[in-house]
Design an enzyme around this catalytic site. Structure first.
Site, PDB file in Angstrom:
ATOM      1  N   LYS A  17       0.861  -1.177   0.000  1.00 54.73           N
ATOM      2  CA  LYS A  17       0.000   0.000   0.000  1.00 54.73           C
ATOM      3  C   LYS A  17       0.899   1.230   0.000  1.00 54.73           C
ATOM      4  O   LYS A  17       1.828   1.338   0.802  1.00 54.73           O
ATOM      5  CB  LYS A  17      -0.902   0.020   1.243  1.00 54.73           C
ATOM      6  CG  LYS A  17      -1.901  -1.119   1.338  1.00 54.73           C
ATOM      7  CD  LYS A  17      -2.945  -1.088   0.249  1.00 54.73           C
ATOM      8  CE  LYS A  17      -3.854   0.106   0.367  1.00 54.73           C
ATOM      9  NZ  LYS A  17      -4.800   0.183  -0.782  1.00 54.73           N
ATOM     10  N   GLU A  54       6.735 -10.617   3.484  1.00 59.27           N
ATOM     11  CA  GLU A  54       8.138 -10.415   3.875  1.00 59.27           C
ATOM     12  C   GLU A  54       8.265  -8.951   4.295  1.00 59.27           C
ATOM     13  O   GLU A  54       8.462  -8.071   3.469  1.00 59.27           O
ATOM     14  CB  GLU A  54       9.048 -10.734   2.695  1.00 59.27           C
ATOM     15  CG  GLU A  54       8.837 -12.135   2.167  1.00 59.27           C
ATOM     16  CD  GLU A  54       9.191 -12.281   0.702  1.00 59.27           C
ATOM     17  OE1 GLU A  54       9.434 -13.409   0.288  1.00 59.27           O
ATOM     18  OE2 GLU A  54       9.216 -11.275  -0.033  1.00 59.27           O
ATOM     19  N   ARG A  72       5.170   4.851   2.199  1.00 57.95           N
ATOM     20  CA  ARG A  72       5.632   6.207   2.516  1.00 57.95           C
ATOM     21  C   ARG A  72       6.037   6.354   3.976  1.00 57.95           C
ATOM     22  O   ARG A  72       6.656   7.341   4.365  1.00 57.95           O
ATOM     23  CB  ARG A  72       4.540   7.225   2.172  1.00 57.95           C
ATOM     24  CG  ARG A  72       4.255   7.280   0.690  1.00 57.95           C
ATOM     25  CD  ARG A  72       3.001   8.061   0.380  1.00 57.95           C
ATOM     26  NE  ARG A  72       2.522   7.745  -0.949  1.00 57.95           N
ATOM     27  CZ  ARG A  72       2.148   8.641  -1.842  1.00 57.95           C
ATOM     28  NH1 ARG A  72       2.200   9.927  -1.553  1.00 57.95           N
ATOM     29  NH2 ARG A  72       1.715   8.251  -3.025  1.00 57.95           N
ATOM     30  N   GLN A  86      -0.785 -23.273   2.817  1.00 56.08           N
ATOM     31  CA  GLN A  86      -0.132 -22.719   4.006  1.00 56.08           C
ATOM     32  C   GLN A  86      -1.091 -21.857   4.817  1.00 56.08           C
ATOM     33  O   GLN A  86      -1.942 -21.166   4.279  1.00 56.08           O
ATOM     34  CB  GLN A  86       1.120 -21.939   3.630  1.00 56.08           C
ATOM     35  CG  GLN A  86       0.874 -20.671   2.845  1.00 56.08           C
ATOM     36  CD  GLN A  86       2.173 -20.023   2.377  1.00 56.08           C
ATOM     37  OE1 GLN A  86       3.263 -20.527   2.578  1.00 56.08           O
ATOM     38  NE2 GLN A  86       2.052 -18.880   1.733  1.00 56.08           N
ATOM     39  N   TYR A 114       0.071 -24.462  -9.964  1.00 57.43           N
ATOM     40  CA  TYR A 114       0.652 -24.674  -8.640  1.00 57.43           C
ATOM     41  C   TYR A 114      -0.238 -25.642  -7.873  1.00 57.43           C
ATOM     42  O   TYR A 114      -1.461 -25.553  -7.910  1.00 57.43           O
ATOM     43  CB  TYR A 114       0.750 -23.340  -7.892  1.00 57.43           C
ATOM     44  CG  TYR A 114       1.658 -23.387  -6.695  1.00 57.43           C
ATOM     45  CD1 TYR A 114       3.018 -23.189  -6.839  1.00 57.43           C
ATOM     46  CD2 TYR A 114       1.164 -23.632  -5.430  1.00 57.43           C
ATOM     47  CE1 TYR A 114       3.866 -23.230  -5.740  1.00 57.43           C
ATOM     48  CE2 TYR A 114       1.993 -23.676  -4.325  1.00 57.43           C
ATOM     49  CZ  TYR A 114       3.348 -23.478  -4.492  1.00 57.43           C
ATOM     50  OH  TYR A 114       4.184 -23.528  -3.409  1.00 57.43           O
ATOM     51  N   THR A 173       2.252 -15.344   2.386  1.00 60.70           N
ATOM     52  CA  THR A 173       3.277 -14.931   3.346  1.00 60.70           C
ATOM     53  C   THR A 173       3.820 -13.565   2.948  1.00 60.70           C
ATOM     54  O   THR A 173       4.137 -13.323   1.782  1.00 60.70           O
ATOM     55  CB  THR A 173       4.405 -15.970   3.424  1.00 60.70           C
ATOM     56  OG1 THR A 173       3.871 -17.177   3.989  1.00 60.70           O
ATOM     57  CG2 THR A 173       5.550 -15.496   4.305  1.00 60.70           C
ATOM     58  N   LEU A 233       1.548   3.007   3.307  1.00 57.52           N
ATOM     59  CA  LEU A 233       2.471   2.329   4.218  1.00 57.52           C
ATOM     60  C   LEU A 233       3.905   2.415   3.707  1.00 57.52           C
ATOM     61  O   LEU A 233       4.847   2.547   4.494  1.00 57.52           O
ATOM     62  CB  LEU A 233       2.045   0.872   4.409  1.00 57.52           C
ATOM     63  CG  LEU A 233       0.695   0.669   5.096  1.00 57.52           C
ATOM     64  CD1 LEU A 233       0.335  -0.807   5.148  1.00 57.52           C
ATOM     65  CD2 LEU A 233       0.690   1.283   6.481  1.00 57.52           C
ATOM     66  N   GLN A 286      -2.202  -5.170  -1.440  1.00 55.73           N
ATOM     67  CA  GLN A 286      -3.280  -5.368  -2.398  1.00 55.73           C
ATOM     68  C   GLN A 286      -2.889  -6.457  -3.381  1.00 55.73           C
ATOM     69  O   GLN A 286      -1.714  -6.608  -3.708  1.00 55.73           O
ATOM     70  CB  GLN A 286      -3.605  -4.066  -3.120  1.00 55.73           C
ATOM     71  CG  GLN A 286      -2.411  -3.400  -3.767  1.00 55.73           C
ATOM     72  CD  GLN A 286      -2.672  -1.934  -4.069  1.00 55.73           C
ATOM     73  OE1 GLN A 286      -3.804  -1.507  -4.192  1.00 55.73           O
ATOM     74  NE2 GLN A 286      -1.613  -1.162  -4.197  1.00 55.73           N
TER      75      GLN A 286
END
Length: 191
Positions: A101, A129, A106, A174, A162, A127, A104, A148
């Site tokens: 986002k 990071e 910034r 997961q 996958y 997940t 965030l 997003q």
């Protein structure tokens, strides 16, 4: 081709793309906002002399859970794994990309280092990071917007999506932030 808001809603309504839980107000013009869960995986830097992607290092990280009404504090320079609150399931002809986002970013928060791509056929929590590039700690509130998902229509269904096993499916299904499983398919070309 990037999928628009109306097509995202159509794909979700038909059950082709599944976000669980799904909140219609999270749909943006060409993405869906996702929220952060309350589970985090912290690195125990004192357990190993180095990180080796070729080796299983089961004590490299440990799982912590914060209370739903308490923030997780991400300190400057710190790297932790988090996960989306939403579980994501993609059909065999749609891929997705996790983006941060802007608001965030910034503040100095990075939501992924390299693993922003989600293959067609994936099912599970994504997940995150998380890195704090700022000079002050950042509060991460469970249930708040963290990123997003953008969706892409493939030119044809993936021959081996996958989860089919053809290319591996180490992270299929997961739940919560999942530690690296790089040792399971480590490849190194002798040079």
């Amino acid at each position: 081709m990037l999928i628009s808001d109306r097509d995202i809603r159509t794909q979700i309504d038909s059950g082709r793309i599944v976000l669980d839980p799904f909140e219609p107000s999270m749909v943006q013009p060409s993405s869906v906002d996702v929220r952060i869960d309350k589970l985090f995986r912290l690195f125990d830097n004192h357990k190993y002399a180095h990180i080796d992607p070729a080796e299983e290092q089961p004590e490299l990280t440990r799982l912590v859970e914060v209370a739903a009404d308490e923030p997780f504090i991400l300190h400057p320079g710190e790297f932790v794994l988090g996960s989306t609150y939403e579980a994501v399931t993609l059909p065999d002809d749609v891929a997705a990309r996790l983006e941060g986002k802007s608001s965030l970013g910034r503040l100095g928060l990075l939501t992924h280092s390299t693993a922003g791509f989600i293959d067609p056929g994936f099912s599970g929590h994504v997940t995150l990071e998380l890195s704090n590039m700022a000079t002050l700690p950042i509060k991460l509130w469970p249930g708040s917007k963290i990123g997003q998902l953008c969706f892409f229509q493939l030119s044809s269904p993936a021959e081996h999506p996958y989860g089919s096993g053809a290319y591996g499916n180490r992270y299929q299904g997961q739940r919560g932030p999942t530690a690296s499983r790089s040792h399971q398919n480590f490849h190194r070309t002798e040079i």
